[in-house]
Write a protein that holds these residues in place. Structure first.
Motif, PDB file in Angstrom:
ATOM      1  N   GLY A   9      38.292  38.333  -4.139  1.00  0.00           N
ATOM      2  CA  GLY A   9      38.283  37.188  -3.224  1.00  0.00           C
ATOM      3  C   GLY A   9      37.657  37.805  -2.062  1.00  0.00           C
ATOM      4  O   GLY A   9      37.104  38.864  -1.743  1.00  0.00           O
ATOM      5  N   ALA A  10      37.614  36.847  -0.837  1.00  0.00           N
ATOM      6  CA  ALA A  10      37.081  37.124   0.535  1.00  0.00           C
ATOM      7  C   ALA A  10      35.577  37.410   0.323  1.00  0.00           C
ATOM      8  O   ALA A  10      35.119  38.587   0.830  1.00  0.00           O
ATOM      9  N   PHE A  11      34.752  36.779  -0.294  1.00  0.00           N
ATOM     10  CA  PHE A  11      33.524  37.101  -0.693  1.00  0.00           C
ATOM     11  C   PHE A  11      32.517  36.752   0.689  1.00  0.00           C
ATOM     12  O   PHE A  11      32.826  35.829   1.200  1.00  0.00           O
ATOM     13  N   GLU A  12      31.662  37.589   0.828  1.00  0.00           N
ATOM     14  CA  GLU A  12      30.539  37.788   2.047  1.00  0.00           C
ATOM     15  C   GLU A  12      29.064  37.669   1.383  1.00  0.00           C
ATOM     16  O   GLU A  12      29.254  38.616   0.488  1.00  0.00           O
ATOM     17  N   ARG A  13      28.318  36.912   1.540  1.00  0.00           N
ATOM     18  CA  ARG A  13      26.886  36.950   0.876  1.00  0.00           C
ATOM     19  C   ARG A  13      26.070  37.295   2.000  1.00  0.00           C
ATOM     20  O   ARG A  13      26.189  36.842   3.031  1.00  0.00           O
ATOM     21  N   HIS A  14      25.250  38.168   1.622  1.00  0.00           N
ATOM     22  CA  HIS A  14      24.216  38.928   2.560  1.00  0.00           C
ATOM     23  C   HIS A  14      22.870  39.038   1.954  1.00  0.00           C
ATOM     24  O   HIS A  14      22.837  38.122   0.847  1.00  0.00           O
TER      25      HIS A  14
ATOM     26  N   ALA B 209      28.410  45.079  -3.520  1.00  0.00           N
ATOM     27  CA  ALA B 209      27.854  44.664  -5.207  1.00  0.00           C
ATOM     28  C   ALA B 209      26.365  44.238  -4.719  1.00  0.00           C
ATOM     29  O   ALA B 209      26.232  43.263  -3.708  1.00  0.00           O
ATOM     30  N   ARG B 210      25.423  44.453  -5.376  1.00  0.00           N
ATOM     31  CA  ARG B 210      23.993  43.945  -5.333  1.00  0.00           C
ATOM     32  C   ARG B 210      23.929  42.474  -5.963  1.00  0.00           C
ATOM     33  O   ARG B 210      23.056  41.916  -5.800  1.00  0.00           O
ATOM     34  N   CYS B 211      25.031  42.227  -6.841  1.00  0.00           N
ATOM     35  CA  CYS B 211      24.759  40.990  -7.575  1.00  0.00           C
ATOM     36  C   CYS B 211      26.349  40.708  -7.807  1.00  0.00           C
ATOM     37  O   CYS B 211      26.917  41.399  -8.346  1.00  0.00           O
ATOM     38  N   LEU B 212      26.450  39.382  -8.001  1.00  0.00           N
ATOM     39  CA  LEU B 212      27.899  38.951  -8.180  1.00  0.00           C
ATOM     40  C   LEU B 212      27.682  38.071  -9.435  1.00  0.00           C
ATOM     41  O   LEU B 212      26.905  37.196  -9.738  1.00  0.00           O
ATOM     42  N   VAL B 213      28.431  38.401 -10.611  1.00  0.00           N
ATOM     43  CA  VAL B 213      28.537  37.481 -11.808  1.00  0.00           C
ATOM     44  C   VAL B 213      29.899  36.719 -11.679  1.00  0.00           C
ATOM     45  O   VAL B 213      31.003  37.127 -11.864  1.00  0.00           O
ATOM     46  N   ASN B 214      29.818  35.516 -11.656  1.00  0.00           N
ATOM     47  CA  ASN B 214      30.793  34.525 -11.917  1.00  0.00           C
ATOM     48  C   ASN B 214      31.143  34.215 -13.413  1.00  0.00           C
ATOM     49  O   ASN B 214      30.571  33.298 -13.863  1.00  0.00           O
TER      50      ASN B 214
ATOM     51  N   GLY C 209      20.186  34.213  -1.206  1.00  0.00           N
ATOM     52  CA  GLY C 209      20.634  35.510  -0.646  1.00  0.00           C
ATOM     53  C   GLY C 209      20.892  36.608  -1.812  1.00  0.00           C
ATOM     54  O   GLY C 209      20.153  36.387  -2.900  1.00  0.00           O
ATOM     55  N   ALA C 210      21.799  37.285  -1.789  1.00  0.00           N
ATOM     56  CA  ALA C 210      22.046  38.179  -2.873  1.00  0.00           C
ATOM     57  C   ALA C 210      22.259  37.376  -4.099  1.00  0.00           C
ATOM     58  O   ALA C 210      22.897  36.172  -4.201  1.00  0.00           O
ATOM     59  N   PRO C 211      21.605  38.020  -5.258  1.00  0.00           N
ATOM     60  CA  PRO C 211      21.684  37.171  -6.644  1.00  0.00           C
ATOM     61  C   PRO C 211      23.282  36.909  -6.996  1.00  0.00           C
ATOM     62  O   PRO C 211      24.215  37.621  -6.933  1.00  0.00           O
ATOM     63  N   LEU C 212      23.572  35.611  -7.501  1.00  0.00           N
ATOM     64  CA  LEU C 212      24.757  35.105  -8.180  1.00  0.00           C
ATOM     65  C   LEU C 212      24.554  34.515  -9.427  1.00  0.00           C
ATOM     66  O   LEU C 212      23.558  33.702  -9.503  1.00  0.00           O
ATOM     67  N   LEU C 213      25.189  34.815 -10.406  1.00  0.00           N
ATOM     68  CA  LEU C 213      25.060  34.250 -11.683  1.00  0.00           C
ATOM     69  C   LEU C 213      26.218  33.762 -12.370  1.00  0.00           C
ATOM     70  O   LEU C 213      27.355  34.429 -12.238  1.00  0.00           O
ATOM     71  N   SER C 214      26.308  32.354 -12.311  1.00  0.00           N
ATOM     72  CA  SER C 214      27.645  31.784 -12.834  1.00  0.00           C
ATOM     73  C   SER C 214      27.748  31.459 -14.119  1.00  0.00           C
ATOM     74  O   SER C 214      26.485  30.837 -14.802  1.00  0.00           O
TER      75      SER C 214
END
Length: 525
Positions: free
Chosen positions: A188-193, A212-217, A355-360
């Protein structure tokens, strides 16, 4: 392996390339693929691995015969292409399964079924699964348990899988390739840069930061909620949550075939041989609007499945015969289908580079998990400037190396020979225990056994047929933490053991974590 940075103030911060949130089959598959390409991976789940949807399936590796009716030819072809590949990768936890579809007047026309089965046979190459055929139920073993109304039917091949163990094996492979796996850990408490994410990982009373350089949901039914929390916006495609429930009853037939039944409402339900002494019947498709953490089968669902079974089987079943039931919430892509049963089982990988990559990960099914993971990492790796090719199509899962390190049909076709050889080498093991271990652990049973050469060397029999050696293996190598993890996900011993065993297992686990020489103190009444 995730890097640990103490920081200027001495606070602990984990660093990784990819943070995967969600320890179901898709999250575990992505973590495995990414770790195998050299990426530093952290996989976390707020509960146990596969604790929800991924351990609540119909336990099938299949193309989805009924999806042809909805013209999802691409999905069926993709799933059929994966079917034999998966069977070869882990022949200890998967096996071919022959299905029989009884047919009677008033159901889908015979010509339509034959046409569908012809497509099913030819949409993708097959190496060892036999083609479909017409069945005379008057002489076939599958006809005897059925009511006299059913005299002919159709047979075709798919596969069976221990779904919860499939998740664990993917997590094990990810870990052995360098990934950090954290169960019962909430992100939790995600912050995107611009070039990284930060998040807080909470386990019990402790917490730590991860960069993390990438977040996978890969949160399954929670994916929409997680995307909202992480970015402030819902995914572009909405999820349709559908509850699927199954019941388990005492065995209704003695042969090793499964059944696929057509219901008058147009739905398809399976009846599968299960755990030797039982029959598994499911699934339902019910729109779900509650909390996925507290999903349970409803009374009408139980009645529905019993009534459907009673249309086909001579031996009638009633809700009072149900020895166990389970429910899971499937996150399906919203496609405006009129019914939950008609909603697509395909998946969508939603890419977000603001921003930093996000994959859902949205949607999906167990059979296509490996392909989904491959396509996910095909996007993630270049986004992180990593150029390593896909590899999982030609790799075995832990314990699957029965006849070498390369997947082949031999592991599938000669599994019984491998089991027989294992039993000869360890003839001091009770045959039923040896078979269960062979099926659950494959070649990893050697790690479980260690140097044991007699039953006494396995340690205490904490529950009937469950020895300390196996419990230690599950705690040390498979992230088991409690009796529920062991009895209902790492195994299905919960169906076979007498009441009260779970308490004994939990007490044994607690004793392993107790400091040497300490004395347990009973809580006041």
């Amino acid at each position: 392996m995730a890097k640990v940075d103490s920081g200027n103030g001495g606070s602990r911060q984990l660093e990784c390339d990819v943070l995967v949130v969600g320890g179901g089959i898709n999250g575990a598959g992505i973590a495995r693929d990414a770790a195998g390409r050299g990426l530093r991976v952290i996989l976390c789940d707020k509960d146990d691995l596969g604790a929800h949807t991924s351990s609540s399936s119909s336990k099938l590796i299949h193309g989805g015969l009924r999806y042809l009716e909805h013209r999802e030819f691409g999905l069926v072809r993709k799933a059929l292409a994966e079917r034999e590949l998966l069977l070869r990768s882990a022949p200890h936890i998967m096996r071919p399964l022959r299905f029989v579809m009884p047919h009677a007047a008033g159901q889908r026309p015979a010509w339509l079924i034959r046409a569908g089965l012809f497509l099913y046979d030819h949409l993708a190459p097959r190496e060892f699964l036999p083609r479909s055929s017409v069945v005379d139920l008057a002489s076939h073993c599958a006809g005897a348990p059925l009511t006299p109304a059913f005299t002919r039917g159709f047979a075709y091949s798919d596969g069976w899988v221990d779904d919860a163990r499939l998740v664990v094996l993917n997590a094990m492979d990810a870990h052995e390739r360098g990934a950090t796996v954290l169960t019962y850990t909430r992100a939790g408490a995600f912050e995107r840069h611009a070039h990284h994410w930060t998040a807080t990982l909470v386990r019990g009373a402790t917490s730590e930061q991860v960069r993390a350089r990438c977040l996978v949901n890969a949160a399954g039914p929670w994916a929409g909620r997680l995307a909202q929390v992480a970015t402030g916006a819902a995914p572009a495609r909405r999820l349709r949550l559908v509850k699927g429930s199954h019941i388990v009853v005492p065995r209704l037939f003695d042969h090793d075939h499964a059944y696929i039944f057509q219901h008058p409402d147009g739905r398809i339900v399976f009846a599968l041989p299960y755990e030797g002494a039982f029959t598994l019947i499911g699934t339902t498709d019910v729109e779900f609007h509650g909390d996925p953490d507290s999903v349970t089968i409803g009374g009408p669902e139980t009645v529905y499945l019993c009534e459907l079974a009673n249309r086909y089987f001579r031996r009638q079943v009633h809700p009072s015969d149900v020895v166990w039931s389970y429910s899971g919430v499937r996150p399906l892509l919203e496609d405006d289908a009129a019914s939950a049963a008609a909603a697509t089982r395909d998946y969508l990988l939603a890419h977000d580079t603001a921003g930093a990559p996000l994959l859902s990960v949205l949607g999906g099914k167990i059979t296509t998990y490996r392909k989904l993971a491959e396509q996910a990492v095909d996007w993630i790796a270049p986004a992180l400037a990593v150029q390593r090719p896909a590899w999982t199509a030609s790799a075995l899962l832990p314990g699957g190396d029965l006849f070498g390190t390369t997947p082949s049909s031999r592991g599938v076709l000669e599994f019984d020979h491998w089991v027989a050889a294992f039993q000869r080498r360890h003839d001091w093991l009770p045959p039923a225990l040896a078979l269960r271990w062979a099926r659950a652990y494959g070649t990893r049973v050697d790690t479980l056994l260690g140097h044991a050469s007699c039953i006494g060397a396995l340690g205490d029999e904490v529950a009937p047929g469950l020895y300390a050696a196996e419990l230690r293996y599950l705690l040390q190598h498979e992230w088991a933490t409690c009796s529920a993890d062991i009895l209902w996900r790492r195994s299905k011993l919960g169906l076979h053991l007498p009441p009260g065993c779970a308490d004994g297992i939990d007490a044994w686990i607690a004793a392993q974590h107790r400091p040497a020489g300490s004395v347990a103190v009973a809580e006041p009444a």
